[in-house]
Each structure stands twice: as C-alpha cells, then as structure tokens.
Design a protein around this motif. Structure first.
Motif, PDB file in Angstrom:
ATOM      1  N   ASP A 159      -3.704  33.438   7.092  1.00  0.00           N
ATOM      2  CA  ASP A 159      -2.795  32.938   8.114  1.00  0.00           C
ATOM      3  C   ASP A 159      -1.719  32.014   7.555  1.00  0.00           C
ATOM      4  O   ASP A 159      -0.885  31.513   8.306  1.00  0.00           O
ATOM      5  N   ARG A 160      -1.752  31.794   6.238  1.00  0.00           N
ATOM      6  CA  ARG A 160      -0.758  30.900   5.625  1.00  0.00           C
ATOM      7  C   ARG A 160      -0.208  31.559   4.359  1.00  0.00           C
ATOM      8  O   ARG A 160      -0.470  31.120   3.244  1.00  0.00           O
ATOM      9  N   ILE A 161       0.557  32.628   4.563  1.00  0.00           N
ATOM     10  CA  ILE A 161       1.203  33.322   3.452  1.00  0.00           C
ATOM     11  C   ILE A 161       2.712  33.295   3.676  1.00  0.00           C
ATOM     12  O   ILE A 161       3.203  33.735   4.720  1.00  0.00           O
ATOM     13  N   ALA A 162       3.429  32.766   2.713  1.00  0.00           N
ATOM     14  CA  ALA A 162       4.890  32.700   2.760  1.00  0.00           C
ATOM     15  C   ALA A 162       5.467  33.732   1.799  1.00  0.00           C
ATOM     16  O   ALA A 162       4.761  34.306   0.969  1.00  0.00           O
ATOM     17  N   ILE A 163       6.772  33.956   1.923  1.00  0.00           N
ATOM     18  CA  ILE A 163       7.480  34.901   1.050  1.00  0.00           C
ATOM     19  C   ILE A 163       8.661  34.171   0.415  1.00  0.00           C
ATOM     20  O   ILE A 163       9.274  33.308   1.054  1.00  0.00           O
ATOM     21  N   GLY A 164       8.968  34.505  -0.825  1.00  0.00           N
ATOM     22  CA  GLY A 164      10.094  33.869  -1.485  1.00  0.00           C
ATOM     23  C   GLY A 164      10.641  34.722  -2.602  1.00  0.00           C
ATOM     24  O   GLY A 164      10.007  35.696  -3.025  1.00  0.00           O
ATOM     25  N   GLY A 165      11.820  34.360  -3.076  1.00  0.00           N
ATOM     26  CA  GLY A 165      12.417  35.093  -4.179  1.00  0.00           C
ATOM     27  C   GLY A 165      13.782  34.540  -4.520  1.00  0.00           C
ATOM     28  O   GLY A 165      14.367  33.768  -3.755  1.00  0.00           O
ATOM     29  N   ASP A 166      14.282  34.935  -5.695  1.00  0.00           N
ATOM     30  CA  ASP A 166      15.611  34.506  -6.115  1.00  0.00           C
ATOM     31  C   ASP A 166      16.519  35.716  -6.281  1.00  0.00           C
ATOM     32  O   ASP A 166      16.086  36.774  -6.737  1.00  0.00           O
ATOM     33  N   SER A 167      17.781  35.559  -5.863  1.00  0.00           N
ATOM     34  CA  SER A 167      18.814  36.576  -6.014  1.00  0.00           C
ATOM     35  C   SER A 167      18.400  37.872  -5.313  1.00  0.00           C
ATOM     36  O   SER A 167      18.219  37.886  -4.097  1.00  0.00           O
ATOM     37  N   ALA A 168      18.225  38.968  -6.059  1.00  0.00           N
ATOM     38  CA  ALA A 168      17.755  40.210  -5.436  1.00  0.00           C
ATOM     39  C   ALA A 168      16.398  40.002  -4.782  1.00  0.00           C
ATOM     40  O   ALA A 168      16.105  40.576  -3.727  1.00  0.00           O
ATOM     41  N   GLY A 169      15.550  39.182  -5.397  1.00  0.00           N
ATOM     42  CA  GLY A 169      14.261  38.877  -4.789  1.00  0.00           C
ATOM     43  C   GLY A 169      14.402  38.134  -3.475  1.00  0.00           C
ATOM     44  O   GLY A 169      13.604  38.309  -2.552  1.00  0.00           O
ATOM     45  N   GLY A 170      15.448  37.292  -3.376  1.00  0.00           N
ATOM     46  CA  GLY A 170      15.729  36.628  -2.107  1.00  0.00           C
ATOM     47  C   GLY A 170      16.144  37.617  -1.043  1.00  0.00           C
ATOM     48  O   GLY A 170      15.799  37.482   0.133  1.00  0.00           O
ATOM     49  N   ASN A 171      16.932  38.622  -1.444  1.00  0.00           N
ATOM     50  CA  ASN A 171      17.301  39.704  -0.529  1.00  0.00           C
ATOM     51  C   ASN A 171      16.047  40.388   0.001  1.00  0.00           C
ATOM     52  O   ASN A 171      15.893  40.614   1.222  1.00  0.00           O
ATOM     53  N   LEU A 172      15.135  40.747  -0.904  1.00  0.00           N
ATOM     54  CA  LEU A 172      13.927  41.471  -0.507  1.00  0.00           C
ATOM     55  C   LEU A 172      13.029  40.611   0.375  1.00  0.00           C
ATOM     56  O   LEU A 172      12.411  41.117   1.323  1.00  0.00           O
ATOM     57  N   ALA A 173      12.958  39.316   0.080  1.00  0.00           N
ATOM     58  CA  ALA A 173      12.153  38.421   0.914  1.00  0.00           C
ATOM     59  C   ALA A 173      12.728  38.330   2.325  1.00  0.00           C
ATOM     60  O   ALA A 173      12.002  38.397   3.323  1.00  0.00           O
TER      61      ALA A 173
END
Length: 319
Positions: A159-173
């Motif tokens: 119940d406590r899962i976040a998503i993150g990323g940088d650049s293209a990874g930010g797009n996907l997140a």
C-alpha cells in the motif's frame, strides 16, 4: 570559454562547467550522429568497484512482463532479515529511451535507499529504437503491477509504493500514473527533469538548444527513436502533458536543472498538476544541466536533490 560561448555558459557553476568541457571532449560527435549502438558504448558506464553508498542488501531480480522477463535491482538499507515491511520506490532510469542501464542509476538508488529508509526497485525496461513505444511503458506498467502483487514476499508494503525516474524515466513514471488512474495509484511520483511534452516549443528549447549532454536536436532525435519519426503526436501516454486532465494523480515532487532544454516543459507540468488539485513540490537546481541527479559524488546539487527526495519520501511515509 572564448567569446563565442553561448549565453547560458555563465549560468553554470565551476563544477558543471568543468564537466561540460569533459563531455564535449569525450563525445566525438552528437548522440544523434553516433547512433544508438555507439552512443551506448560511450555513455553507458559501469559503477565504481567500491560504491559510494554501501548497503546491507542489493539483490538482482527477474520481473515477468507481457513481452518476457526484464531485469531489476532491489536496494534496501535495512538488514535483509528485517521483518518490517518497508515502503518502496520503483525507479526508472533516464537515457532518452535509447540509453541507460541499471548501473547508471546504481549510486542514485543506493543513496535514496540509505537516506529515506525506503526499498528502491530499479527497472531495466526495453530500449528504443529496437523496442519502440509503447514497449518501455508496457514493461513499467507490468513490473509495477507485479511488484504490488509480490510486495509481501519482498518485504515491501503493497500500500506504500511510489514511482520515480529521471528524464525519459520521468516520462515513463508520469505515464504510468496516468495509466493507473482509476485503479491503485502509486502513493507519489518523483520526477527529475521529466520529458513530458512533444511540442518542443517552450522557450528553454531555444535558450538551451546546445546545452551540455542533452541538446535540443539530440532530445528530438531520442524522441523519434522512441515514438517513430511519423508518430502523429497527441498520445498522452507518450507525452503526459497531452492528457486532457491531470486530476486525481498522486502527490508529486518535480526537480529541474537550470540549463536544460526540458526545463520549461517539466515546470509547466508541475504548474498544471498544481492547478488541477495535485499536491506538488517543485525545485529548480541552479548552476547545473540535464542529467545532474545521477552524478552522485560529482555535483553538490546531486546530493541536495537526493536529500530532497529522501525527505519527501519520509514525509509521504508518515502521511
């Protein structure tokens, strides 16, 4: 620099300027001219033999997706035998959808796990142009769903899962959050200079057209590798800014670099999220260019950004 230096050069601090010089010397031609294979050979570097941030537990995972298995890496600061389920951040590396590896994000993921107390799961999604859109997004969607199902086995609180990323990874997140809207959303999204728009018209695209590491022309080339040169545009899961509404998305942390063609798009996304009722924290890091967050031990701003991410995640966990 000489008198022909671009106007933005004086915005870089001394460390960033030195790194920019090193990049210009290391790359014989722009990424778009090198092509995917040669660019990967030059830019996908291995982590140091001794990590800057040692951890008690780093584990290689194999994650099933609709297209087959992908690799992942789990980072946990606590002992692997801990009986307490932790919150988790699913991290998606950058690289313009064409470059990037788990190793490239290794030090960043270690630092976040150590500083936040969260488990970090870094995903090795498929890359373009060999696997164009929506392959990478499908990998991320499937992997996130798998993690929510298997979380207890990995010592993670489902119940406590976040998503993150940088650049293209930010797009996907960001796209993953849009995809999951209406179902179980991540508890937060952490986006470092995310590529969210496909119009390339904001002022920063002209102001920093020839910025270090990521020029405007290289960014557009990477986009074409991802979606195809003939892609009509308008797909909000490819370019999240295209979404008709951003309401209902999870709390968001967005970080940008001062000298970056993507800067204005990412900051406009933050403004739009805030305007549509999403809690947003936005920080622009001055003196640096695109890609600084993963350069742990190189830029002082990288440490500042990681500290901000860790504080943000701790606050999310308390909430």
């Amino acid at each position: 620099m000489n008198n022909d230096a671009p106007a933005w050069w004086n915005l870089l601090d001394d460390q960033a300027a030195a790194v920019a010089r090193m990049i210009s010397q290391a790359l014989p031609r722009p990424i778009r001219e090198l092509g995917p294979v040669h660019a990967r050979a030059l830019m996908n570097t291995a982590p140091p033999a001794e990590p800057i941030t040692p951890l008690d537990h780093v584990e290689q995972l194999t994650v099933p997706t609709r297209a087959g298995a992908i690799g992942a890496r789990l980072y946990r600061a606590d002992s692997a035998t801990s009986s307490r389920a932790t919150p988790a951040l699913v991290y998606l590396h950058g690289g313009g959808f064409v470059l990037g590896t788990l190793d490239g994000a290794d030090e960043l993921c270690r630092a976040i796990a150590a500083g936040s107390g969260w488990t970090v799961v870094s995903l090795d999604y498929r890359l373009a142009p060999e696997n164009p859109y929506p392959a990478a997004l499908e990998d991320c969607v499937d992997a996130f769903a798998w993690l929510t199902r298997t979380a207890p086995e990995l010592g993670i609180d489902p119940d406590r899962i976040a998503i993150g990323g940088d650049s293209a990874g930010g797009n996907l997140a960001a796209a993953l959050c849009l995809h999951r809207r209406g179902s179980a959303l991540p508890v937060a999204q952490v986006l470092a200079y995310p590529a969210v728009d496909d119009t390339f018209t904001a002022p920063s695209w002209s102001e920093f057209a020839d910025a270090p590491l990521l020029s405007a022309a290289d960014a557009r080339w990477c986009w074409e590798q991802y979606v195809g040169a003939e892609h009509p545009g308008g797909d909000h899961l490819a370019a999240p800014m295209r979404a008709e509404s951003l309401r209902g998305l999870p709390p968001t942390l967005i970080m940008t670099a001062e000298v970056d063609p993507i800067r204005d798009d990412a900051e406009a996304y933050a403004a739009r999220l805030r305007g549509e009722g999403v809690p947003v924290s936005l920080t622009r890091f001055t003196g640096v260019f695109h890609g600084f967050v993963t350069e742990v031990g190189v830029f002082a701003q990288a440490k500042q950004a990681i500290d901000e991410v860790c504080l943000y995640l701790r606050e999310i966990a308390r909430a």
